[in-house]
Design a protein around this motif. Structure first.
Motif, PDB file in Angstrom:
ATOM      1  N   LEU A  46     -45.583 -25.677  41.158  1.00 42.53           N
ATOM      2  CA  LEU A  46     -45.208 -25.476  39.761  1.00 42.53           C
ATOM      3  C   LEU A  46     -44.297 -26.629  39.356  1.00 42.53           C
ATOM      4  O   LEU A  46     -43.264 -26.848  39.974  1.00 42.53           O
ATOM      5  CB  LEU A  46     -44.478 -24.142  39.594  1.00 42.53           C
ATOM      6  CG  LEU A  46     -43.931 -23.809  38.208  1.00 42.53           C
ATOM      7  CD1 LEU A  46     -45.044 -23.770  37.163  1.00 42.53           C
ATOM      8  CD2 LEU A  46     -43.171 -22.478  38.250  1.00 42.53           C
ATOM      9  N   ASP A  47     -44.696 -27.376  38.322  1.00 36.19           N
ATOM     10  CA  ASP A  47     -43.920 -28.502  37.818  1.00 36.19           C
ATOM     11  C   ASP A  47     -43.349 -28.104  36.460  1.00 36.19           C
ATOM     12  O   ASP A  47     -44.060 -28.125  35.448  1.00 36.19           O
ATOM     13  CB  ASP A  47     -44.811 -29.740  37.707  1.00 36.19           C
ATOM     14  CG  ASP A  47     -44.055 -31.000  37.307  1.00 36.19           C
ATOM     15  OD1 ASP A  47     -42.838 -30.926  37.041  1.00 36.19           O
ATOM     16  OD2 ASP A  47     -44.698 -32.073  37.247  1.00 36.19           O
ATOM     17  N   LEU A 111     -50.032 -15.466  40.857  1.00 37.76           N
ATOM     18  CA  LEU A 111     -49.731 -15.642  42.272  1.00 37.76           C
ATOM     19  C   LEU A 111     -48.469 -16.487  42.404  1.00 37.76           C
ATOM     20  O   LEU A 111     -48.198 -17.347  41.578  1.00 37.76           O
ATOM     21  CB  LEU A 111     -50.893 -16.342  42.977  1.00 37.76           C
ATOM     22  CG  LEU A 111     -52.229 -15.591  42.999  1.00 37.76           C
ATOM     23  CD1 LEU A 111     -53.316 -16.477  43.588  1.00 37.76           C
ATOM     24  CD2 LEU A 111     -52.112 -14.286  43.757  1.00 37.76           C
ATOM     25  N   THR A 112     -47.729 -16.248  43.459  1.00 37.77           N
ATOM     26  CA  THR A 112     -46.490 -16.997  43.658  1.00 37.77           C
ATOM     27  C   THR A 112     -46.793 -18.443  44.070  1.00 37.77           C
ATOM     28  O   THR A 112     -47.867 -18.750  44.582  1.00 37.77           O
ATOM     29  CB  THR A 112     -45.613 -16.331  44.739  1.00 37.77           C
ATOM     30  OG1 THR A 112     -46.376 -16.224  45.943  1.00 37.77           O
ATOM     31  CG2 THR A 112     -45.131 -14.964  44.289  1.00 37.77           C
ATOM     32  N   LEU A 134     -35.429 -18.654  36.919  1.00 29.08           N
ATOM     33  CA  LEU A 134     -36.206 -18.680  38.164  1.00 29.08           C
ATOM     34  C   LEU A 134     -35.855 -17.487  39.044  1.00 29.08           C
ATOM     35  O   LEU A 134     -36.733 -16.830  39.598  1.00 29.08           O
ATOM     36  CB  LEU A 134     -35.933 -19.972  38.940  1.00 29.08           C
ATOM     37  CG  LEU A 134     -36.825 -21.158  38.641  1.00 29.08           C
ATOM     38  CD1 LEU A 134     -36.240 -22.434  39.221  1.00 29.08           C
ATOM     39  CD2 LEU A 134     -38.222 -20.929  39.178  1.00 29.08           C
ATOM     40  N   ASP A 135     -34.562 -17.217  39.161  1.00 30.99           N
ATOM     41  CA  ASP A 135     -34.073 -16.144  40.027  1.00 30.99           C
ATOM     42  C   ASP A 135     -34.659 -14.779  39.644  1.00 30.99           C
ATOM     43  O   ASP A 135     -34.870 -13.935  40.496  1.00 30.99           O
ATOM     44  CB  ASP A 135     -32.541 -16.103  39.965  1.00 30.99           C
ATOM     45  CG  ASP A 135     -31.949 -15.225  41.036  1.00 30.99           C
ATOM     46  OD1 ASP A 135     -32.181 -15.503  42.227  1.00 30.99           O
ATOM     47  OD2 ASP A 135     -31.257 -14.250  40.677  1.00 30.99           O
ATOM     48  N   SER A 136     -34.925 -14.572  38.370  1.00 31.94           N
ATOM     49  CA  SER A 136     -35.454 -13.276  37.926  1.00 31.94           C
ATOM     50  C   SER A 136     -36.963 -13.315  37.681  1.00 31.94           C
ATOM     51  O   SER A 136     -37.543 -12.336  37.235  1.00 31.94           O
ATOM     52  CB  SER A 136     -34.728 -12.813  36.664  1.00 31.94           C
ATOM     53  OG  SER A 136     -34.916 -13.727  35.621  1.00 31.94           O
ATOM     54  N   SER A 137     -37.608 -14.426  37.997  1.00 28.74           N
ATOM     55  CA  SER A 137     -39.045 -14.589  37.772  1.00 28.74           C
ATOM     56  C   SER A 137     -39.859 -14.071  38.958  1.00 28.74           C
ATOM     57  O   SER A 137     -39.372 -14.016  40.095  1.00 28.74           O
ATOM     58  CB  SER A 137     -39.361 -16.073  37.547  1.00 28.74           C
ATOM     59  OG  SER A 137     -40.747 -16.268  37.370  1.00 28.74           O
ATOM     60  N   ALA A 138     -41.113 -13.752  38.690  1.00 30.56           N
ATOM     61  CA  ALA A 138     -42.039 -13.319  39.737  1.00 30.56           C
ATOM     62  C   ALA A 138     -42.804 -14.502  40.329  1.00 30.56           C
ATOM     63  O   ALA A 138     -43.763 -14.300  41.071  1.00 30.56           O
ATOM     64  CB  ALA A 138     -43.022 -12.305  39.161  1.00 30.56           C
ATOM     65  N   CYS A 139     -42.363 -15.722  40.057  1.00 32.61           N
ATOM     66  CA  CYS A 139     -43.130 -16.901  40.471  1.00 32.61           C
ATOM     67  C   CYS A 139     -42.867 -17.340  41.914  1.00 32.61           C
ATOM     68  O   CYS A 139     -43.575 -18.193  42.425  1.00 32.61           O
ATOM     69  CB  CYS A 139     -42.875 -18.059  39.518  1.00 32.61           C
ATOM     70  SG  CYS A 139     -41.223 -18.752  39.620  1.00 32.61           S
ATOM     71  N   PHE A 140     -41.872 -16.775  42.569  1.00 34.55           N
ATOM     72  CA  PHE A 140     -41.578 -17.207  43.939  1.00 34.55           C
ATOM     73  C   PHE A 140     -41.591 -16.020  44.900  1.00 34.55           C
ATOM     74  O   PHE A 140     -41.578 -14.867  44.501  1.00 34.55           O
ATOM     75  CB  PHE A 140     -40.231 -17.938  44.009  1.00 34.55           C
ATOM     76  CG  PHE A 140     -39.029 -17.044  43.798  1.00 34.55           C
ATOM     77  CD1 PHE A 140     -38.406 -16.434  44.865  1.00 34.55           C
ATOM     78  CD2 PHE A 140     -38.533 -16.818  42.518  1.00 34.55           C
ATOM     79  CE1 PHE A 140     -37.313 -15.611  44.675  1.00 34.55           C
ATOM     80  CE2 PHE A 140     -37.440 -16.000  42.317  1.00 34.55           C
ATOM     81  CZ  PHE A 140     -36.825 -15.393  43.397  1.00 34.55           C
ATOM     82  N   THR A 144     -40.850 -19.812  49.472  1.00 33.10           N
ATOM     83  CA  THR A 144     -41.034 -20.741  48.362  1.00 33.10           C
ATOM     84  C   THR A 144     -39.835 -21.683  48.338  1.00 33.10           C
ATOM     85  O   THR A 144     -38.701 -21.247  48.506  1.00 33.10           O
ATOM     86  CB  THR A 144     -41.134 -19.995  47.013  1.00 33.10           C
ATOM     87  OG1 THR A 144     -42.306 -19.178  47.014  1.00 33.10           O
ATOM     88  CG2 THR A 144     -41.193 -20.970  45.837  1.00 33.10           C
ATOM     89  N   LEU A 145     -40.096 -22.959  48.139  1.00 35.98           N
ATOM     90  CA  LEU A 145     -39.036 -23.957  48.068  1.00 35.98           C
ATOM     91  C   LEU A 145     -38.917 -24.458  46.636  1.00 35.98           C
ATOM     92  O   LEU A 145     -39.931 -24.687  45.972  1.00 35.98           O
ATOM     93  CB  LEU A 145     -39.337 -25.117  49.015  1.00 35.98           C
ATOM     94  CG  LEU A 145     -39.488 -24.747  50.494  1.00 35.98           C
ATOM     95  CD1 LEU A 145     -39.868 -25.978  51.308  1.00 35.98           C
ATOM     96  CD2 LEU A 145     -38.223 -24.113  51.028  1.00 35.98           C
ATOM     97  N   ILE A 146     -37.691 -24.610  46.180  1.00 33.12           N
ATOM     98  CA  ILE A 146     -37.408 -25.029  44.805  1.00 33.12           C
ATOM     99  C   ILE A 146     -36.521 -26.265  44.853  1.00 33.12           C
ATOM    100  O   ILE A 146     -35.540 -26.302  45.595  1.00 33.12           O
ATOM    101  CB  ILE A 146     -36.685 -23.895  44.044  1.00 33.12           C
ATOM    102  CG1 ILE A 146     -37.564 -22.646  43.987  1.00 33.12           C
ATOM    103  CG2 ILE A 146     -36.281 -24.355  42.642  1.00 33.12           C
ATOM    104  CD1 ILE A 146     -36.823 -21.389  43.543  1.00 33.12           C
TER     105      ILE A 146
END
Length: 185
Positions: A46-47, A111-112, A134-140, A144-146
């Protein structure tokens, strides 16, 4: 701007005149991708604040499976599309979402991602706000590395509810921070 490594190594991306874009330097890109060298292969990336696509295209060059570019600025999206066309990147390798990043993160239900890149505009000093979203998102998920770039003087916490900073690199006026999910989550 050029691609540092991989299948597009040495290729120069489209030049542009846009006051709203501050591309990630080669030095920062090298640090980021050297750190994630073993995780990039076949990753879903994800960019966020994609701009010209510099980071996402570098990910594709280094072997990631797919990149979702999120950008709301039409000028940036035009440059991103020119870069994708220039490199003849297959449509199956990417999606472009013309959307506000915070809205995208809040509403995300797919999907994450394996890797998340965030380069919010320095002029808005919103890195902390992006980390909260990000912390409250379902994306990770776990593992997962940020990576997020921020101004040195803007707020960036060591930890959020579900994420913690496991490393960072100081570049004088900016900081590249690396986050992942906390073990107890």
């Amino acid at each position: 701007m050029r691609i540092v490594s991989g299948r597009f190594k040495g290729r120069v991306l489209s030049s542009f005149k846009a006051d709203h874009i501050r591309p990630t330097t080669d030095r920062v890109k090298e640090t980021l991708f050297n750190k994630w060298m073993t995780q990039i292969g076949d990753a879903k990336v994800l960019d966020l604040f994609a701009g010209t696509g510099n980071l996402g295209i570098e990910s594709l060059s280094r072997g990631c499976a797919h990149v979702d570019f999120v950008e709301k600025n039409l000028k940036s999206i035009d440059i991103l599309k020119k870069n994708i066309d220039l490199l003849k990147i297959e449509k199956s390798e990417y999606n472009i979402y013309k959307q506000d990043v915070l809205v995208y993160l809040k509403n995300y239900q797919g999907l994450t991602y394996d890797l998340i890149l965030a380069d919010p505009p320095f002029t808005e000093k919103m890195a902390h706000e992006v980390m909260l979203a990000l912390d409250s998102s379902a994306c990770f998920r776990e593992n997962t590395l940020i990576a997020i770039e921020s101004q040195k003087k803007e707020r960036m916490d060591e930890a959020y509810t579900h994420l913690y900073r496991y490393d960072f690199k100081d570049y004088g006026d900016k900081v590249l921070s690396f986050f992942t999910k906390k073990a107890q989550d």
